[in-house]
Design an enzyme around this catalytic site. Sequence first.
Site, PDB file in Angstrom:
ATOM      1  N   SER A 117       0.817  -1.211   0.000  1.00  0.00           N
ATOM      2  CA  SER A 117       0.000   0.000   0.000  1.00  0.00           C
ATOM      3  C   SER A 117       0.847   1.257   0.000  1.00  0.00           C
ATOM      4  O   SER A 117       1.955   1.275   0.543  1.00  0.00           O
ATOM      5  CB  SER A 117      -0.888   0.001   1.253  1.00  0.00           C
ATOM      6  OG  SER A 117      -1.443   1.279   1.470  1.00  0.00           O
ATOM      7  N   TYR A 141      -1.737   0.059  10.278  1.00  0.00           N
ATOM      8  CA  TYR A 141      -2.042  -0.558   8.982  1.00  0.00           C
ATOM      9  C   TYR A 141      -0.838  -0.422   8.047  1.00  0.00           C
ATOM     10  O   TYR A 141      -0.355  -1.423   7.490  1.00  0.00           O
ATOM     11  CB  TYR A 141      -3.263   0.086   8.332  1.00  0.00           C
ATOM     12  CG  TYR A 141      -3.420  -0.268   6.876  1.00  0.00           C
ATOM     13  CD1 TYR A 141      -3.094   0.642   5.866  1.00  0.00           C
ATOM     14  CD2 TYR A 141      -3.855  -1.529   6.499  1.00  0.00           C
ATOM     15  CE1 TYR A 141      -3.194   0.301   4.533  1.00  0.00           C
ATOM     16  CE2 TYR A 141      -3.967  -1.876   5.161  1.00  0.00           C
ATOM     17  CZ  TYR A 141      -3.631  -0.945   4.179  1.00  0.00           C
ATOM     18  OH  TYR A 141      -3.742  -1.290   2.856  1.00  0.00           O
ATOM     19  N   LYS A 145       1.913  -3.330   6.454  1.00  0.00           N
ATOM     20  CA  LYS A 145       2.174  -3.513   5.023  1.00  0.00           C
ATOM     21  C   LYS A 145       3.683  -3.421   4.754  1.00  0.00           C
ATOM     22  O   LYS A 145       4.229  -4.201   3.960  1.00  0.00           O
ATOM     23  CB  LYS A 145       1.410  -2.472   4.199  1.00  0.00           C
ATOM     24  CG  LYS A 145      -0.073  -2.778   4.091  1.00  0.00           C
ATOM     25  CD  LYS A 145      -0.293  -4.147   3.452  1.00  0.00           C
ATOM     26  CE  LYS A 145      -1.748  -4.521   3.350  1.00  0.00           C
ATOM     27  NZ  LYS A 145      -1.942  -5.859   2.746  1.00  0.00           N
TER      28      LYS A 145
HETATM   29  C1  WQD Z   1      -8.720  10.303   0.742  1.00  0.00           C
HETATM   30  C2  WQD Z   1      -8.735  11.796   1.040  1.00  0.00           C
HETATM   31  C3  WQD Z   1      -9.273  12.333   3.323  1.00  0.00           C
HETATM   32  C4  WQD Z   1     -13.514  11.179   3.143  1.00  0.00           C
HETATM   33  C5  WQD Z   1      -6.266   5.291   1.682  1.00  0.00           C
HETATM   34  C6  WQD Z   1      -6.429   4.163   2.653  1.00  0.00           C
HETATM   35  C7  WQD Z   1      -6.206   2.907   1.998  1.00  0.00           C
HETATM   36  C8  WQD Z   1      -4.850   2.886   1.338  1.00  0.00           C
HETATM   37  C9  WQD Z   1      -4.275   4.260   1.067  1.00  0.00           C
HETATM   38  C10 WQD Z   1      -4.587   0.888   0.118  1.00  0.00           C
HETATM   39  C11 WQD Z   1      -8.093  12.120   2.398  1.00  0.00           C
HETATM   40  C12 WQD Z   1     -10.309  12.910   2.362  1.00  0.00           C
HETATM   41  C13 WQD Z   1     -12.174  11.387   2.866  1.00  0.00           C
HETATM   42  C14 WQD Z   1     -14.384  12.281   3.296  1.00  0.00           C
HETATM   43  C15 WQD Z   1     -12.554  13.762   2.879  1.00  0.00           C
HETATM   44  N1  WQD Z   1      -4.977   2.174   0.119  1.00  0.00           N
HETATM   45  N2  WQD Z   1     -11.709  12.664   2.737  1.00  0.00           N
HETATM   46  N3  WQD Z   1     -13.870  13.537   3.151  1.00  0.00           N
HETATM   47  O1  WQD Z   1      -6.646   8.413   3.538  1.00  0.00           O
HETATM   48  O2  WQD Z   1      -5.689   8.567   1.185  1.00  0.00           O
HETATM   49  O3  WQD Z   1      -5.814   6.395   2.412  1.00  0.00           O
HETATM   50  O4  WQD Z   1      -5.374   5.050   0.653  1.00  0.00           O
HETATM   51  O5  WQD Z   1      -4.080   0.315   1.011  1.00  0.00           O
HETATM   52  O6  WQD Z   1      -7.280   2.763   1.077  1.00  0.00           O
HETATM   53  O7  WQD Z   1      -5.469   4.247   3.651  1.00  0.00           O
HETATM   54  O8  WQD Z   1      -7.905   7.505   1.526  1.00  0.00           O
HETATM   55  O9  WQD Z   1     -10.258   7.629   0.834  1.00  0.00           O
HETATM   56  O10 WQD Z   1      -9.696   7.651   3.325  1.00  0.00           O
HETATM   57  O11 WQD Z   1      -9.193   9.663   1.916  1.00  0.00           O
HETATM   58  O12 WQD Z   1     -12.126  14.920   2.781  1.00  0.00           O
HETATM   59  O13 WQD Z   1     -15.633  12.157   3.546  1.00  0.00           O
HETATM   60  O14 WQD Z   1     -10.090  12.227   1.141  1.00  0.00           O
HETATM   61  O15 WQD Z   1      -8.988  13.261   4.361  1.00  0.00           O
HETATM   62  O16 WQD Z   1      -7.382  13.328   2.281  1.00  0.00           O
HETATM   63  P1  WQD Z   1      -6.473   7.820   2.191  1.00  0.00           P
HETATM   64  P2  WQD Z   1      -9.345   8.055   1.928  1.00  0.00           P
END
Ligand code: WQD
Length: 326
Positions: A117, A141, A145
């Site tokens: 990841s 997490y 990984k």
């Molecule tokens: C993306 C962005 C939030 C919801 C993921 C996971 C995991 C990993 C890495 C594989 C962030 C913002 C979110 C909302 C928002 N992949 N957000 N409003 O945090 O980049 O990490 O990718 O292992 O899938 O760890 O993904 O989709 O949680 O958030 O503003 O209602 O969207 O703050 O900046 P993230 P995410």
Amino acid sequence: MTWLITGGAGYIGAHVVRAMTGAGERAVVYDDLSTGLADRVPDGVPLVVGSILDGERVAHALADHGVTGVVHLAAKKQVAESVSLPLHYYRENVEGLRVLLDAVTSAGVRSFVFSSSAAVYGMPDVDLVTEETPCAPMSPYGETKLAGEWLVRATGRTAGLSTACLRYFNVAGAARPDLADTGAFNLIPMIFEKLTDGMPPRVFGDGYPTPDGTCVRDYIHVVDLAEAHVAAAHALRSAPGRDLTLNIGRGEGVSVREVIDRVNALTGHDRPPVVAPPRPGDPARVVASADRAAAELGWKARHDIDDMITSAWAGWRRLHPSAARS
Ligand code: WQD
């Protein structure tokens, strides 16, 4: 070759199974169905229900099906949950992997593709993340990984296993509505959830050092991700002893606000977001350099953010028929 695909009944797993069989590979799914769905496993693909922590059951599955390669997707993957349940995450993601690798090396399996990841990078302060960017995971997490990659590479070196660690960036979309992610733990389904409830989407912080102040991520269509697994499997089969670590992303950043604007436009809504407090540990920007995957696998993502949103929305509507316009 026959591939054991752990977690093959999951959202990503179901797409990987179809990509592998579509490429002429034989597949066997090994899944504990804790989050996976048996009806995601295609007809003709055997399903062995079990935990990767059950070494005996894994060993029997490898022997019974003459497995020569493994694609390991089975893992716990919720960042927030890992913070409150670190021991559970280390048990499932690291001890489970150790038990699996023990069975794999005893069975003489030759190829191992590991689901890693972008979370291993933590908060990289670079425009594009390369595989040489220092890894500093910010969550249990992400730690599991990275530890998993260490286990896979160390085992590969001593057991003559060809290995590929694929660092997924932000996965979205679906090949078909019935294969869509059923959870709402990532940005795009979380926006859908708000729109379905007649509420405005939330932006977690808009004071980041990015063009519009919201976080920038590299979204990758699950179909492109699945095809990267096929390319990796073929690369390992053709070069014994290979040890690959690859970013699987598009190499393009999209901000939270841009995603919300596209979701409104593509789903016929018009709900401007509200700004909520920033989420602790969220990096401002995490965007992949996908050059090494292109060079090593000849793989490149083909779908864009609109494809991801449109296909994810079709899946969301299938499970939430009331998801009408605002
Ligand atoms: C993306 C962005 C939030 C919801 C993921 C996971 C995991 C990993 C890495 C594989 C962030 C913002 C979110 C909302 C928002 N992949 N957000 N409003 O945090 O980049 O990490 O990718 O292992 O899938 O760890 O993904 O989709 O949680 O958030 O503003 O209602 O969207 O703050 O900046 P993230 P995410």
